[in-house]
Design a protein around this motif. Sequence first.
Motif, PDB file in Angstrom:
ATOM      1  N   GLU A 108      28.641  44.702  71.464  1.00 36.11           N
ATOM      2  CA  GLU A 108      29.897  44.911  72.202  1.00 36.11           C
ATOM      3  C   GLU A 108      29.666  46.102  73.151  1.00 36.11           C
ATOM      4  O   GLU A 108      28.641  46.797  73.047  1.00 36.11           O
ATOM      5  CB  GLU A 108      31.073  45.095  71.229  1.00 36.11           C
ATOM      6  N   HIS A 166      26.117  46.336  67.429  1.00 34.50           N
ATOM      7  CA  HIS A 166      26.005  44.923  67.059  1.00 34.50           C
ATOM      8  C   HIS A 166      27.372  44.459  66.536  1.00 34.50           C
ATOM      9  O   HIS A 166      27.939  45.086  65.651  1.00 34.50           O
ATOM     10  CB  HIS A 166      24.954  44.795  65.966  1.00 34.50           C
ATOM     11  N   ASP A 167      27.894  43.391  67.107  1.00 32.83           N
ATOM     12  CA  ASP A 167      29.227  42.915  66.706  1.00 32.83           C
ATOM     13  C   ASP A 167      29.123  41.476  66.197  1.00 32.83           C
ATOM     14  O   ASP A 167      28.108  40.814  66.373  1.00 32.83           O
ATOM     15  CB  ASP A 167      30.181  42.981  67.922  1.00 32.83           C
ATOM     16  N   GLY A 168      30.203  41.040  65.576  1.00 34.26           N
ATOM     17  CA  GLY A 168      30.253  39.650  65.105  1.00 34.26           C
ATOM     18  C   GLY A 168      29.425  39.421  63.853  1.00 34.26           C
ATOM     19  O   GLY A 168      28.951  38.305  63.628  1.00 34.26           O
ATOM     20  N   ILE A 169      29.258  40.452  63.040  1.00 30.41           N
ATOM     21  CA  ILE A 169      28.423  40.286  61.843  1.00 30.41           C
ATOM     22  C   ILE A 169      29.248  39.741  60.680  1.00 30.41           C
ATOM     23  O   ILE A 169      28.921  38.724  60.083  1.00 30.41           O
ATOM     24  CB  ILE A 169      27.799  41.638  61.425  1.00 30.41           C
ATOM     25  N   SER A 170      30.314  40.451  60.359  1.00 31.70           N
ATOM     26  CA  SER A 170      31.053  40.121  59.134  1.00 31.70           C
ATOM     27  C   SER A 170      32.227  39.201  59.432  1.00 31.70           C
ATOM     28  O   SER A 170      33.132  39.553  60.197  1.00 31.70           O
ATOM     29  CB  SER A 170      31.561  41.416  58.494  1.00 31.70           C
ATOM     30  N   VAL A 230      32.077  53.841  63.466  1.00 30.58           N
ATOM     31  CA  VAL A 230      32.067  52.378  63.303  1.00 30.58           C
ATOM     32  C   VAL A 230      31.916  51.997  61.820  1.00 30.58           C
ATOM     33  O   VAL A 230      32.562  51.076  61.334  1.00 30.58           O
ATOM     34  CB  VAL A 230      30.910  51.748  64.125  1.00 30.58           C
ATOM     35  N   ARG A 240      28.820  51.226  60.831  1.00 28.01           N
ATOM     36  CA  ARG A 240      27.501  50.592  60.950  1.00 28.01           C
ATOM     37  C   ARG A 240      26.743  51.318  62.051  1.00 28.01           C
ATOM     38  O   ARG A 240      27.348  51.867  62.969  1.00 28.01           O
ATOM     39  CB  ARG A 240      27.622  49.110  61.330  1.00 28.01           C
ATOM     40  N   ARG A 288      37.292  45.828  51.533  1.00 27.66           N
ATOM     41  CA  ARG A 288      36.493  45.154  50.489  1.00 27.66           C
ATOM     42  C   ARG A 288      37.016  45.476  49.096  1.00 27.66           C
ATOM     43  O   ARG A 288      38.148  45.171  48.783  1.00 27.66           O
ATOM     44  CB  ARG A 288      35.013  45.490  50.672  1.00 27.66           C
ATOM     45  N   LEU A 296      40.617  38.447  58.651  1.00 26.84           N
ATOM     46  CA  LEU A 296      40.796  37.916  60.011  1.00 26.84           C
ATOM     47  C   LEU A 296      39.548  37.128  60.387  1.00 26.84           C
ATOM     48  O   LEU A 296      38.433  37.579  60.116  1.00 26.84           O
ATOM     49  CB  LEU A 296      40.958  39.053  61.025  1.00 26.84           C
ATOM     50  N   PHE A 343      39.841  40.434  72.504  1.00 29.21           N
ATOM     51  CA  PHE A 343      39.941  40.282  71.049  1.00 29.21           C
ATOM     52  C   PHE A 343      40.718  39.009  70.740  1.00 29.21           C
ATOM     53  O   PHE A 343      41.813  38.794  71.272  1.00 29.21           O
ATOM     54  CB  PHE A 343      40.677  41.498  70.472  1.00 29.21           C
ATOM     55  N   LEU A 375      37.582  54.475  66.363  1.00 26.47           N
ATOM     56  CA  LEU A 375      37.045  53.659  67.450  1.00 26.47           C
ATOM     57  C   LEU A 375      38.165  53.047  68.293  1.00 26.47           C
ATOM     58  O   LEU A 375      38.161  53.145  69.514  1.00 26.47           O
ATOM     59  CB  LEU A 375      36.202  52.540  66.825  1.00 26.47           C
ATOM     60  N   VAL A 376      39.140  52.436  67.648  1.00 28.12           N
ATOM     61  CA  VAL A 376      40.117  51.642  68.395  1.00 28.12           C
ATOM     62  C   VAL A 376      41.565  52.069  68.188  1.00 28.12           C
ATOM     63  O   VAL A 376      42.466  51.500  68.796  1.00 28.12           O
ATOM     64  CB  VAL A 376      39.993  50.125  68.070  1.00 28.12           C
ATOM     65  N   VAL A 386      40.237  53.069  73.252  1.00 22.36           N
ATOM     66  CA  VAL A 386      40.581  51.666  73.521  1.00 22.36           C
ATOM     67  C   VAL A 386      42.059  51.581  73.865  1.00 22.36           C
ATOM     68  O   VAL A 386      42.885  52.197  73.190  1.00 22.36           O
ATOM     69  CB  VAL A 386      40.285  50.802  72.258  1.00 22.36           C
TER      70      VAL A 386
END
Length: 501
Positions: free
Chosen positions: A165, A170-174, A289, A291, A339, A360, A401, A435-436, A464
């Motif tokens: 992103e 690295h995005d879109g992992i989990s 983040v 990560r 978690r 989500l 998003f 972050l956001v 953001v």
Amino acid sequence: MAIKLDLDDIQGLIARGYRTLPHARFTIFTTQDTADAHALLSWLLPRVTPAGRFSGDSALHVAYTAAGLRRLGLPESVIAGFQPQYRGGMTDPNRSRFLGDVGESDPHHWVWGGPQEPPLDGLILLYASSPEVLGARQAELAAHIDAAGIRQVTVLDTLEAGNNEPFGFHDGISQPIIGGLPKVSGTAPAGTPGGRVVPAGEFVLGYPNVYGQLTDRPLLPAADDPRHLLPRDPAGSGAADLGRNGCYLVMRQLEQDVGGFWRYAGEATTRPDGSEDPDARTALAAKMVGRWPSGAPLVETPDRDNPRLGGDNDFGYYHTDPLGLACPLGAHIRRVNPRDSLDPQPGTDASLAVNDGHRLLRRGRSYGPGAGALAAAGNNSHAERPAGADVAPESETGLHFICLVASLIRQFEFVQHTWLNNPTFHGLYDDTDPLVGSRDPRGATFTVPGRPVRRRYRDLPQFVRTRGGAYFFLPGISALRYLDQLPADTRSASFSSSATR
Ligand code: HEM
């Protein structure tokens, strides 16, 4: 009991994020009258990609706002069966406060979807394997839209989907693993925090959710569906199920201040002699983040990045890092998916089960000045380049998003309000998501637990801001067919006011 999903009726976006279709464009439209709205839907319908059939070089999806469904002729009695957040819209003033859309993120400043604009009807999502295929499909769509006299409110371009992103992570992992989908993805073994299977009803209406129940959705008397286009209520009421195989789609244009983010991380980690410390800068950004830029989770590698762990998702927090010494309690990924940290029994299956009700399914794509800036960043190179050097101040970049949920309030709004923008999350005091998160009126602190003492970073700018957004409904394909023939049947059938529950 194993759930069998009706993949021919579910729009494919629920089943896949289309990593093999890295080029995407999102068209937001509004129509003048019912005839235009129907002309568009009739044209789109045979082109919509079901989850069970996917040609390989492109995909198309369509979702509607409540105003869009009204325009197609859906009676108010049926609209009343949709969730109130959807009906009220994202820009309702109370909702804006709830979501943190205040100050610079106030909908009055939005570039689309704001209250000063005419209501939006819907969203068309196009995905393609190459820029040429995307261009051809978009041209076809645009020609049809023009001919029908429909207004394109905005056409949102995206960057070619890659790993990172715009901040460089690295995005879109989990992603949640959805029960009943034939190809269950995920790197973690079943039964572990990262390998939990979430009931399909959390993301597709008309199937059991985490409570073993069917989430509320619009149902209508069977008499209002004389051609039997809709599936019937699986609970056995005999009602026609307009919601089944559909879900809510949340879309928000989130502008990222990439320069400001790296500048802050750089200044906050400057050595006493005034020199920059690139490793400390990257480490602070990673703490925000949860990560490292490669995606490696801090709970597994707290002190340095390890790209070999980049896609890892098999971890919890409670047993390995209860105090947040590795991954701060307020880090982005620890807020949006705590978690096994949740009460009343953290560290147990019961905690994970509570968490399952707030997952989500993310389908966002980045946008910005072109692939160049991101390509220059590479996978891990923020440590090497001067903060903010790669994005010109005037070129807006960010994330379109998108998330898919069965319940707007329990999933998206809860995560956004109660976890992401909550200054007292997890025992903190003045910290929103570093972050956001919104910093208005509170939340400009980021606490990094440590020994012997914690470190508090103050006066965090807002990195953001929201630039647009709306709640849509992504109907099942039978529901689209029903909507397509609506005017004829609305005239012939008498919709009863008790049509919904
Ligand atoms: C511009 C805004 C955002 C950026 C740059 C961003 C970035 C990231 C990154 C780098 C990750 C870690 C990689 C991954 O697991 O995929 C992540 C994870 C995640 N984000 Fe965001 N995000 C943003 C907005 C949001 C918002 C608004 C929400 C929810 C309302 C959200 C929900 C999530 C979730 C659920 C995860 C997965 C966490 C996990 O399961 O461990 N993100 N995000």
